[in-house]
Design an enzyme around this catalytic site. Structure first.
Site, PDB file in Angstrom:
ATOM      1  N   GLY A 129       0.822  -1.216   0.000  1.00  0.00           N
ATOM      2  CA  GLY A 129       0.000   0.000   0.000  1.00  0.00           C
ATOM      3  C   GLY A 129       0.849   1.256   0.000  1.00  0.00           C
ATOM      4  N   GLU A 246      13.704  -4.281  -4.146  1.00  0.00           N
ATOM      5  CA  GLU A 246      12.984  -4.579  -5.377  1.00  0.00           C
ATOM      6  C   GLU A 246      13.946  -4.813  -6.543  1.00  0.00           C
ATOM      7  OE1 GLU A 246       9.954  -1.663  -6.061  1.00  0.00           O
ATOM      8  OE2 GLU A 246       8.526  -3.185  -6.698  1.00  0.00           O
ATOM      9  N   ASN A 370       9.137   5.973 -16.619  1.00  0.00           N
ATOM     10  CA  ASN A 370      10.376   6.272 -17.353  1.00  0.00           C
ATOM     11  C   ASN A 370      10.847   7.703 -17.104  1.00  0.00           C
ATOM     12  OD1 ASN A 370      10.326   3.704 -18.374  1.00  0.00           O
ATOM     13  ND2 ASN A 370      10.483   4.329 -20.527  1.00  0.00           N
TER      14      ASN A 370
END
Lengths: 392, 351
Positions: A129, A246, A370
């Site tokens: 979240g 990540e 991007n």
């Protein structure tokens, strides 16, 4: 400088491949090759538990918490073989790759005992979240509020793009716990039970017809006071630490998925004659080269032991793979021709390549668009002046 | 996973970087550009004092016995300064001799080439009539051909060592867009060549060494265009702000970096694959040559654009990078040709 893996690591590769292939040929045959994150969710929760039962669920974690203390190279190898065997993506990847490492790094012993066994066992599925309707690229402008009341955090607000929230058990929520604070200050990091009356999940239908993302509404949702990771006000620090996880070992496994997609395009081009078109040949060669360079870029990133300097390969990796995959989707449609725009059944459900074309438009948006990536590269990597902040 | 430079390799890189950035100055390069495109003093000190010219040549032949990774590091830093040196000829000729030369040829030529006392160039042609070892024909577009003392020349039938001063050899130097590496046409009329033992192996090795050399030069050049443009972006002020603070500007710098990081992976993947004899070495070489050349050209073009008017002047060095980049794109196989080789590996020949 060396290219490959050691003999012992290649043995480990064979061990991974043999177990994974046996699973995909046997008990879990029915989920092999699924390319979306939502299909057959219940079976895939069983798959999470099967991984855990054979200690393949979180091999990079310490043994104490259900892992194998695997080296970086072993984690990479497992991820590669996982994708190569056609095993579908992990429905608990947020738990295994983000929530778990965050708790390991910042959680108390009590929190580790409370959460890690469930994540490792595939019993507790997590979602994330972070984003809100008003806090996308500008993540620090989170407005979801948390207040302490009788030993509980009471949370109100809305999160969006919560991937897989509808099949999740828990959510970690970046919440504004200091009234009137702005930006990265005054945020805290809470672990909350999704399955409570104050949490409502609504699916968001995407351009490919699937609904992997959700809106998540919090109306006096609650969690115990000790569900906060870190201290009050540490939320931004922890969220940023989590985002660093990540960019980890899953990248090389993700690339094996890309390899499967490129191979499917190559097969289609051979079958329909597109492989004779000189322009298509150039684009397939470019795609091949791009994928190889992604692999060796990731190898550089993972081989890097000097973390004192900016790692250019790591900093540019997200925009590189996202842009590559978006181009791959366009190449897929040019290879397929008009026929690629026809779905087989009555439902708006797409085969892998048209789905790649549609889904890959999100790759250049989620996890930092991007445009944001270019800001980060120019500011952090090249020392350009920061974008001035507005007041609105 | 050890796809990173060892400490020894890092030291070689630092040594080469310091040498070229201190010595291959714009002033010296421009002096060479006005002549035959070779900074002879720089070449002599590179070959003798620095001792890196034989880095990829075995110790038995007077080299350092290291590989293409180390050579690529040297070429990267030479390329970063657009050094006016016959490095490509050295790389191609020495690898050709090593792969296909006779023992006598290796013993005679390699020490001379490595020492810098003999400048070598290497080329192939379709236009060659061979009668025994007597050669008649022409080799066009030979890099630094006008400066070379010895040539390694070949065609499909074989390869030969040819002396510049042998009877029947004439050399025509051309005014060339990239003045740091001018082209020449070598014409042979009944010239006695000294045949290599294995011409095909020699030419293949020469091509591979050439691809690595120009790809590494391209990487170094591209990185340098970015470094110099970044420096300019911080110092140049317009509208009351450093121009690097504008997104339209900084995003182009970011795009340069994204390409350069991939080119870096490509060059060292290819060099490492050749050193290890990896099965995908050919794929890696085609990828490296095509990708690094295109990256360099994009970055050098962006360097001109992002410097504005000053970047278009002869005085500024941007055009040195831009012209070297353009030359690298065309030489030793255009990117489209290299990509077609990759396509053939994946898809087979087009019907």
């Amino acid at each position: 400088m060396k290219l490959g893996f050691s003999a012992a690591e290649e043995d480990f590769r064979r061990e991974c491949a043999s177990w994974l292939n046996a699973q995909m040929a046997g008990e879990f045959k029915d989920i092999k090759g699924i390319s979306t994150l939502t299909e057959k969710a219940e079976r895939r929760k069983e798959w999470e538990q099967q991984l855990a039962a054979h200690k393949w669920s979180c091999i990079g974690w310490p043994e104490q918490w259900g892992g194998r203390n695997a080296t970086l190279a072993q984690q990479v190898i497992f991820a590669e073989e996982y994708a190569r065997a056609g095993v579908p993506g992990r429905v608990n990847h947020i738990g295994i790759e983000l929530a778990g490492p965050t708790i390991l790094a910042f959680g108390t012993d009590e929190q580790k005992k409370r959460f890690l066994p469930g994540i490792a066992a595939g019993q507790t599925i997590f979602c994330q979240g972070f984003s809100e309707p008003g806090a996308g690229s500008d993540l620090a402008s989170v407005r979801t509020k948390g207040r302490l009341e009788n030993g509980e955090w009471v949370v109100n607000g809305q999160k969006i793009w919560t991937s897989l929230a509808h099949i999740s058990d828990w959510i970690f929520v970046v919440t504004r716990t200091e009234e009137g604070s702005k930006g990265p200050k005054g945020l805290s990091f809470l672990m909350m039970d999704v399955k409570q009356p104050g949490v409502e999940i609504r699916g968001i239908k995407q351009i490919n017809g699937d609904a992997e993302f959700n809106e998540t509404f919090f109306t006096d949702a609650r969690c115990p006071e000790d569900s906060m990771i870190g201290a009050v006000g540490d939320g931004w620090k922890i969220a940023m630490g989590l985002l660093a996880f990540e960019r980890g070992v899953s990248t090389l496994g993700q690339q094996m998925g890309f390899r499967n997609e490129l191979n499917e395009i190559i097969a289609a081009a051979r079958a329909n004659g597109a492989a004779n078109d000189p322009l298509i040949r150039q684009r397939i060669a470019k795609a091949e080269i791009g994928l190889q360079l992604m692999r060796y870029g990731a190898m550089r990133m993972l081989s890097n032991t000097d973390h004192s300097k900016i790692d250019g390969a790591a900093l540019t990796y997200k925009i590189q793979w996202a842009s590559w995959r978006r181009s791959l989707g366009e190449l897929a449609m040019d290879v397929l021709g008009q026929g690629g725009e026809i779905a087989e059944g009555a439902d708006y459900e797409w085969d892998a390549l048209p789905n790649l074309f549609l889904f890959s438009r999100s790759d250049t948006i989620y996890g930092g668009t991007n445009q944001i990536q270019r800001n980060l590269i120019a500011e952090r990597g090249l020392g350009m002046p920061r974008e001035p902040r507005g007041d609105i | 996973m050890e796809f990173a430079f060892t400490e020894e390799q890092q030291m070689i890189g630092e040594t080469a970087k310091a040498f070229f950035s201190e010595n291959a100055t714009s002033e010296r390069t421009r002096k060479a550009m006005a002549a035959d495109g070779v900074d002879r003093d720089l070449w002599t000190s590179f070959c003798t004092e620095l001792g890196l010219s034989g880095i990829a040549v075995p110790e038995a032949q007077g080299g350092a016995g290291l590989g293409q990774v180390e050579f690529a590091m040297v070429a990267e830093h030479a390329g970063a300064q657009v050094a006016a040196l016959p490095l490509l000829g050295l790389a191609m000729a020495s690898k050709a001799l090593l792969a296909g030369g006779t023992d006598a040829q290796k013993a005679k030529w390699l020490p001379e080439i490595i020492s810098g006392s003999t400048i070598a160039a290497c080329a192939g042609t379709d236009d060659l009539v061979v009668d025994g070892d007597t050669l008649t024909g022409s080799f066009t577009l030979v890099p630094h051909g006008g400066s070379a003392d010895v040539f390694v020349l070949g065609n499909v039938a074989g390869a030969w060592v040819v002396m510049r001063d042998a009877a029947g050899v004439s050399v025509t130097s051309h005014t060339t867009m990239d003045q740091t590496r001018p082209y020449a046409t070598i014409t042979l009329k009944g010239v006695a060549g000294d045949p290599l033992a294995d011409g095909a192996a020699a030419l293949q090795a020469a091509r591979e060494a050439g691809w690595i050399c120009v790809a590494a030069e391209a990487l170094g050049g591209a990185q340098e265009t970015l470094n110099r443009t970044v420096a300019y972006a911080k110092e140049r002020v317009q509208f009351g702000r450093p121009i690097g603070s504008f997104q339209a500007y900084k995003h182009r710098l970011a795009d340069m970096m994204i390409e350069i990081e991939q080119a870096r992976s490509a060059v060292y993947w290819a060099a490492c694959a050749v050193d290890e004899g990896a099965g995908d070495a050919q794929l890696a070489l085609h990828a490296a040559k095509s990708f690094a050349a295109d990256t360099y050209f994009k970055c050098a073009g962006d360097m001109i654009q992002l410097h504005g008017g000053i970047g278009f002047t002869w005085e500024h060095d941007a055009h040195l990078f831009f012209k070297r980049a353009r030359a690298i794109q065309s030489m030793l196989g255009h990117g489209n040709w290299h990509r077609e080789q990759v396509a053939t590996m994946i898809l087979g020949d087009a019907a």
